[in-house]
Scaffold this active site. Structure first.
Site, PDB file in Angstrom:
ATOM      1  N   ASP A  35       0.874  -1.305   0.004  1.00 52.50           N
ATOM      2  CA  ASP A  35       0.041   0.114  -0.109  1.00 52.50           C
ATOM      3  C   ASP A  35       0.920   1.226   0.040  1.00 52.50           C
ATOM      4  O   ASP A  35       0.321   2.335   0.235  1.00 52.50           O
ATOM      5  CB  ASP A  35      -1.089   0.069   1.153  1.00 52.50           C
ATOM      6  CG  ASP A  35      -2.315  -0.319   0.808  1.00 52.50           C
ATOM      7  OD1 ASP A  35      -2.739  -0.615  -0.394  1.00 52.50           O
ATOM      8  OD2 ASP A  35      -3.213  -0.486   1.720  1.00 52.50           O
ATOM      9  N   HIS A 239      29.727   2.614  -4.338  1.00 49.52           N
ATOM     10  CA  HIS A 239      28.260   2.880  -4.221  1.00 49.52           C
ATOM     11  C   HIS A 239      27.635   2.770  -2.705  1.00 49.52           C
ATOM     12  O   HIS A 239      26.786   2.194  -2.658  1.00 49.52           O
ATOM     13  CB  HIS A 239      27.629   2.287  -5.166  1.00 49.52           C
ATOM     14  CG  HIS A 239      27.650   2.690  -6.756  1.00 49.52           C
ATOM     15  ND1 HIS A 239      27.514   1.786  -7.775  1.00 49.52           N
ATOM     16  CD2 HIS A 239      28.375   3.864  -7.134  1.00 49.52           C
ATOM     17  CE1 HIS A 239      27.830   2.413  -8.953  1.00 49.52           C
ATOM     18  NE2 HIS A 239      28.531   3.508  -8.511  1.00 49.52           N
ATOM     19  N   ASP A 256      29.316  12.089  -2.312  1.00 47.80           N
ATOM     20  CA  ASP A 256      28.918  12.171  -3.659  1.00 47.80           C
ATOM     21  C   ASP A 256      27.419  12.459  -3.461  1.00 47.80           C
ATOM     22  O   ASP A 256      26.632  11.456  -3.379  1.00 47.80           O
ATOM     23  CB  ASP A 256      29.257  10.752  -4.427  1.00 47.80           C
ATOM     24  CG  ASP A 256      29.103  10.990  -5.705  1.00 47.80           C
ATOM     25  OD1 ASP A 256      28.246  11.842  -6.283  1.00 47.80           O
ATOM     26  OD2 ASP A 256      29.634   9.982  -6.533  1.00 47.80           O
ATOM     27  N   ASP A 267      25.851  16.302 -10.198  1.00 44.63           N
ATOM     28  CA  ASP A 267      26.713  15.246  -9.676  1.00 44.63           C
ATOM     29  C   ASP A 267      27.912  15.465  -9.073  1.00 44.63           C
ATOM     30  O   ASP A 267      28.804  15.743 -10.021  1.00 44.63           O
ATOM     31  CB  ASP A 267      26.624  14.409 -10.777  1.00 44.63           C
ATOM     32  CG  ASP A 267      27.336  12.802 -10.379  1.00 44.63           C
ATOM     33  OD1 ASP A 267      27.626  12.554  -9.174  1.00 44.63           O
ATOM     34  OD2 ASP A 267      27.666  12.233 -11.203  1.00 44.63           O
ATOM     35  N   HIS A 346      37.426   2.879 -11.563  1.00 42.21           N
ATOM     36  CA  HIS A 346      36.139   3.439 -12.281  1.00 42.21           C
ATOM     37  C   HIS A 346      36.448   4.515 -13.373  1.00 42.21           C
ATOM     38  O   HIS A 346      37.636   4.799 -13.528  1.00 42.21           O
ATOM     39  CB  HIS A 346      35.030   4.043 -11.457  1.00 42.21           C
ATOM     40  CG  HIS A 346      35.610   5.211 -10.765  1.00 42.21           C
ATOM     41  ND1 HIS A 346      35.708   6.514 -11.075  1.00 42.21           N
ATOM     42  CD2 HIS A 346      35.889   5.229  -9.278  1.00 42.21           C
ATOM     43  CE1 HIS A 346      35.978   7.279 -10.181  1.00 42.21           C
ATOM     44  NE2 HIS A 346      36.157   6.473  -9.201  1.00 42.21           N
ATOM     45  N   HIS A 350      30.839  10.681 -17.056  1.00 35.49           N
ATOM     46  CA  HIS A 350      29.848  10.278 -18.024  1.00 35.49           C
ATOM     47  C   HIS A 350      28.994  11.506 -18.593  1.00 35.49           C
ATOM     48  O   HIS A 350      29.211  12.425 -17.979  1.00 35.49           O
ATOM     49  CB  HIS A 350      28.935   9.279 -17.028  1.00 35.49           C
ATOM     50  CG  HIS A 350      28.618   9.923 -15.773  1.00 35.49           C
ATOM     51  ND1 HIS A 350      27.602  10.652 -15.405  1.00 35.49           N
ATOM     52  CD2 HIS A 350      29.304   9.799 -14.507  1.00 35.49           C
ATOM     53  CE1 HIS A 350      27.566  11.020 -14.277  1.00 35.49           C
ATOM     54  NE2 HIS A 350      28.644  10.473 -13.658  1.00 35.49           N
ATOM     55  N   HIS A 357      23.378   9.257 -14.850  1.00 37.19           N
ATOM     56  CA  HIS A 357      24.052   8.886 -16.139  1.00 37.19           C
ATOM     57  C   HIS A 357      23.306   9.086 -17.179  1.00 37.19           C
ATOM     58  O   HIS A 357      22.333   8.174 -17.416  1.00 37.19           O
ATOM     59  CB  HIS A 357      24.345   7.335 -15.858  1.00 37.19           C
ATOM     60  CG  HIS A 357      25.541   7.259 -14.558  1.00 37.19           C
ATOM     61  ND1 HIS A 357      25.906   6.025 -14.026  1.00 37.19           N
ATOM     62  CD2 HIS A 357      25.916   8.265 -13.583  1.00 37.19           C
ATOM     63  CE1 HIS A 357      26.513   6.308 -13.110  1.00 37.19           C
ATOM     64  NE2 HIS A 357      26.778   7.385 -12.870  1.00 37.19           N
ATOM     65  N   GLU A 381      35.728  12.908 -12.632  1.00 39.78           N
ATOM     66  CA  GLU A 381      35.733  12.500 -11.323  1.00 39.78           C
ATOM     67  C   GLU A 381      36.699  11.407 -10.934  1.00 39.78           C
ATOM     68  O   GLU A 381      36.412  10.368 -10.613  1.00 39.78           O
ATOM     69  CB  GLU A 381      34.033  11.964 -10.994  1.00 39.78           C
ATOM     70  CG  GLU A 381      33.526  10.885 -12.220  1.00 39.78           C
ATOM     71  CD  GLU A 381      32.303  10.406 -11.702  1.00 39.78           C
ATOM     72  OE1 GLU A 381      32.066   9.717 -10.354  1.00 39.78           O
ATOM     73  OE2 GLU A 381      31.355  10.517 -12.507  1.00 39.78           O
ATOM     74  N   TYR A 385      41.616   4.865  -3.997  1.00 44.12           N
ATOM     75  CA  TYR A 385      40.870   4.122  -3.049  1.00 44.12           C
ATOM     76  C   TYR A 385      41.919   3.029  -2.585  1.00 44.12           C
ATOM     77  O   TYR A 385      42.609   2.325  -3.411  1.00 44.12           O
ATOM     78  CB  TYR A 385      39.760   3.338  -3.765  1.00 44.12           C
ATOM     79  CG  TYR A 385      38.810   4.507  -4.570  1.00 44.12           C
ATOM     80  CD1 TYR A 385      37.928   5.294  -3.678  1.00 44.12           C
ATOM     81  CD2 TYR A 385      38.987   4.491  -5.816  1.00 44.12           C
ATOM     82  CE1 TYR A 385      37.055   5.857  -4.358  1.00 44.12           C
ATOM     83  CE2 TYR A 385      38.092   5.524  -6.451  1.00 44.12           C
ATOM     84  CZ  TYR A 385      37.448   6.081  -5.662  1.00 44.12           C
ATOM     85  OH  TYR A 385      36.118   7.112  -6.433  1.00 44.12           O
ATOM     86  N   ARG A 403      37.695  10.945  -3.851  1.00 44.67           N
ATOM     87  CA  ARG A 403      37.282  11.245  -5.340  1.00 44.67           C
ATOM     88  C   ARG A 403      36.887  12.827  -5.353  1.00 44.67           C
ATOM     89  O   ARG A 403      36.335  13.223  -4.142  1.00 44.67           O
ATOM     90  CB  ARG A 403      35.999  10.203  -5.547  1.00 44.67           C
ATOM     91  CG  ARG A 403      35.375  10.589  -6.999  1.00 44.67           C
ATOM     92  CD  ARG A 403      34.424   9.741  -7.531  1.00 44.67           C
ATOM     93  NE  ARG A 403      33.363   9.504  -6.775  1.00 44.67           N
ATOM     94  CZ  ARG A 403      32.873   8.540  -5.927  1.00 44.67           C
ATOM     95  NH1 ARG A 403      34.069   7.520  -5.779  1.00 44.67           N
ATOM     96  NH2 ARG A 403      31.964   8.447  -5.049  1.00 44.67           N
ATOM     97  N   GLU A 405      34.731  15.545  -7.859  1.00 49.61           N
ATOM     98  CA  GLU A 405      34.050  15.331  -9.078  1.00 49.61           C
ATOM     99  C   GLU A 405      33.226  16.711  -9.409  1.00 49.61           C
ATOM    100  O   GLU A 405      32.574  17.168  -8.301  1.00 49.61           O
ATOM    101  CB  GLU A 405      32.759  14.252  -9.000  1.00 49.61           C
ATOM    102  CG  GLU A 405      31.846  14.213 -10.201  1.00 49.61           C
ATOM    103  CD  GLU A 405      30.777  12.994  -9.647  1.00 49.61           C
ATOM    104  OE1 GLU A 405      30.318  12.674  -8.594  1.00 49.61           O
ATOM    105  OE2 GLU A 405      30.302  12.631 -10.948  1.00 49.61           O
TER     106      GLU A 405
HETATM  107  N1  GLY Z   1      26.965   9.699  -8.556  1.00 50.44           N
HETATM  108  C1  GLY Z   1      27.191   8.762  -9.415  1.00 50.44           C
HETATM  109  C2  GLY Z   1      28.523   9.143 -10.257  1.00 50.44           C
HETATM  110  O1  GLY Z   1      29.374   9.853  -9.801  1.00 50.44           O
HETATM  111  O2  GLY Z   1      28.333   8.535 -11.155  1.00 50.44           O
HETATM  112 MN    MN Z   2      28.936  11.406  -8.448  1.00 52.99          MN
HETATM  113 MN    MN Z   3      29.249  11.113 -11.653  1.00 53.92          MN
END
Ligand code: GLY
Ligand code: MN
Ligand code: MN
Length: 442
Positions: A35, A239, A256, A267, A346, A350, A357, A381, A385, A403, A405
């Protein structure tokens, strides 16, 4: 945004596809528990072409010999249901407010769909999502085939639609850029407040809540994606979204998080010392990531590609890792072998837009990397790590995850950094960490 903007997009999308019909459904509610639904999030393609924010809709655009017609199916007005679950625009108001040629109740879809599809040779639809609509369309086309008598086309040529809309969405217009700038302005305030709030003993969840509070208070429609509020070793989970750990003195915090404004995403990632001062070892790693990020951003210009930006960023990180004796050999050897991916697993960026994304193509029709054009927006970004459990990493670096970004708009001269003013130089970051967070709440 003005409705004429969405109308012009609809015309632009279908103009070169004669004898074609396009079907673009809205999102529907998604169940969270019995619900109870998740907060509604409109489908980005549907929003891009209508600016309309209700579920259970379908947009049908027809182009027969250059005559273009937009038909929208929406939920009917219903006093009882609207009292329980919210207002509906309804077909009558939708026609004028959304500049549609025709609007019907979604309850009439089954009945009207065959005649709307009749007369077109080509049909454009999403092949993979919205199974129910796909099945309904399949049945409608089948019924047309069975009762075919007159000399009109039946849509026998089916095409996957999202990449075609994606190509349009790749280059942002002035209104989209304005929305993305606004999203970043709010994100700046949220990141600065988060730096100011975080102290040893704070829980990540307080910081998470503060980010969301500012995103909404400042006029955004929430977060563009789940906030990552990762202190200490949590930053080494790319993540990490649990956001429920007590923040420890001497640790770094990686955030992030980006605001969504009018459905446009920002982002942004920043990493800062919980107690307001970077340690010497943290500084060493931070400077490497910062230098990589700045170098990669400087390389953004028309004609450039995401692959090249990744190369620039990765090589600068590799250079730093060699200096720290974490990698052996030359920069070129390490880039080729991919050994650096242990510390930088990574990509560097993007596309960014209505989706964080952004659902737009990465390759051209010739399968080449898409070259940057003014109006495209990317993220840059890089990160490094060093998980706490990895005994092969020198102890002094274990538990550090960094990181940085930013959101970068490609311009005719090069680029504009949309998140430029969010502190990232060491001194600026330390200063921001030592502010009082209450000053951001007024
Ligand atoms: N926050 C997702 C990325 O940086 O791609
Ligand atoms: Mn990000
Ligand atoms: Mn990103």
């Amino acid at each position: 945004m003005k409705q004429s903007i969405y109308k012009n997009r609809r015309l632009k999308l279908v103009k070169k596809y004669k004898n074609s019909v396009f079907l673009i459904p809205s999102s529907n509610h998604k169940k969270k528990s019995h619900d109870t639904d998740y907060p509604f999030r409109q489908d980005s393609n549907f929003y891009y072409l209508t600016g309309f924010d209700e579920p259970h809709c379908l947009l049908v655009i027809s182009n027969i010999e250059g005559k273009i017609k937009s038909t929208l199916f929406v939920r009917p007005k219903d006093e009882f249901l609207e009292m329980w679950s919210g207002r509906r625009l309804g077909p009558v108001a939708a026609k004028t407010d959304l500049k549609m040629d025709d609007v019907h109740s979604i309850e009439k879809l089954q009945k009207l769909l065959p005649s709307l599809l009749d007369g077109h040779q080509n049909l454009y639809i999403d092949f993979f999502d919205h199974k129910n609509l796909f099945e309904e369309v399949r049945k409608s086309v089948h019924s047309l085939t069975l009762r075919k008598k007159n000399k009109s086309y039946i849509p026998n040529d089916w095409h996957h639609l999202p990449p075609i809309i994606g190509e349009m969405r790749l280059v942002k217009d002035q209104d989209e850029i304005k929305a993305m700038k606004k999203a970043n302005k709010i994100t700046k305030k949220a990141h600065e407040a988060a730096m100011a709030l975080t102290r040893p003993g704070t829980n990540e969840r307080e910081v998470d809540a503060l980010l969301n509070y500012i995103f909404n208070k400042e006029g955004g429609n929430g977060q563009a994606y789940e906030n990552i509020v990762a202190s200490g070793d949590n930053a080494n989970i790319l993540h990490y979204v649990e956001n429920n750990t007590l923040v420890k003195d001497g640790d770094l915090m990686l955030i992030d998080a980006g605001c969504q404004y009018n459905y446009y995403a920002s982002d942004v990632t920043r990493t800062f010392p919980v107690n307001g001062v970077f340690s010497d070892n943290q500084k060493i790693i931070y400077e490497i990531v910062l230098s990589s990020q700045k170098k990669a951003i400087k390389a953004v210009k028309p004609g450039q590609t995401l692959a090249k930006i990744h190369e620039v960023a990765s090589k600068e990180l590799i250079k730093g890792l060699i200096t720290l004796k974490l990698l052996k050999g030359t920069v070129a050897e390490n880039f080729k072998s991919g050994k650096y991916k242990k510390f930088y697993p990574h990509g560097t960026g993007h596309w960014l837009g209505l989706d964080v994304h952004d659902n737009v193509p990465y390759l051209s029709e010739k399968l080449e990397d898409i070259k940057f054009k003014p109006g495209m927006v990317i993220t840059v970004e890089p990160g490094l790590y060093f998980p706490a459990h990895d005994k092969k990493i020198p102890k002094k670096y274990r538990g550090i995850g960094i990181r940085i970004e930013d959101d970068i708009l490609v311009t005719s001269k090069g680029y504009e950094n949309l998140s430029e003013n969010i502190p990232k130089e060491i001194k600026e970051v330390e200063r921001a960490c030592q502010q009082n967070h209450l000053s951001f709440l007024s």
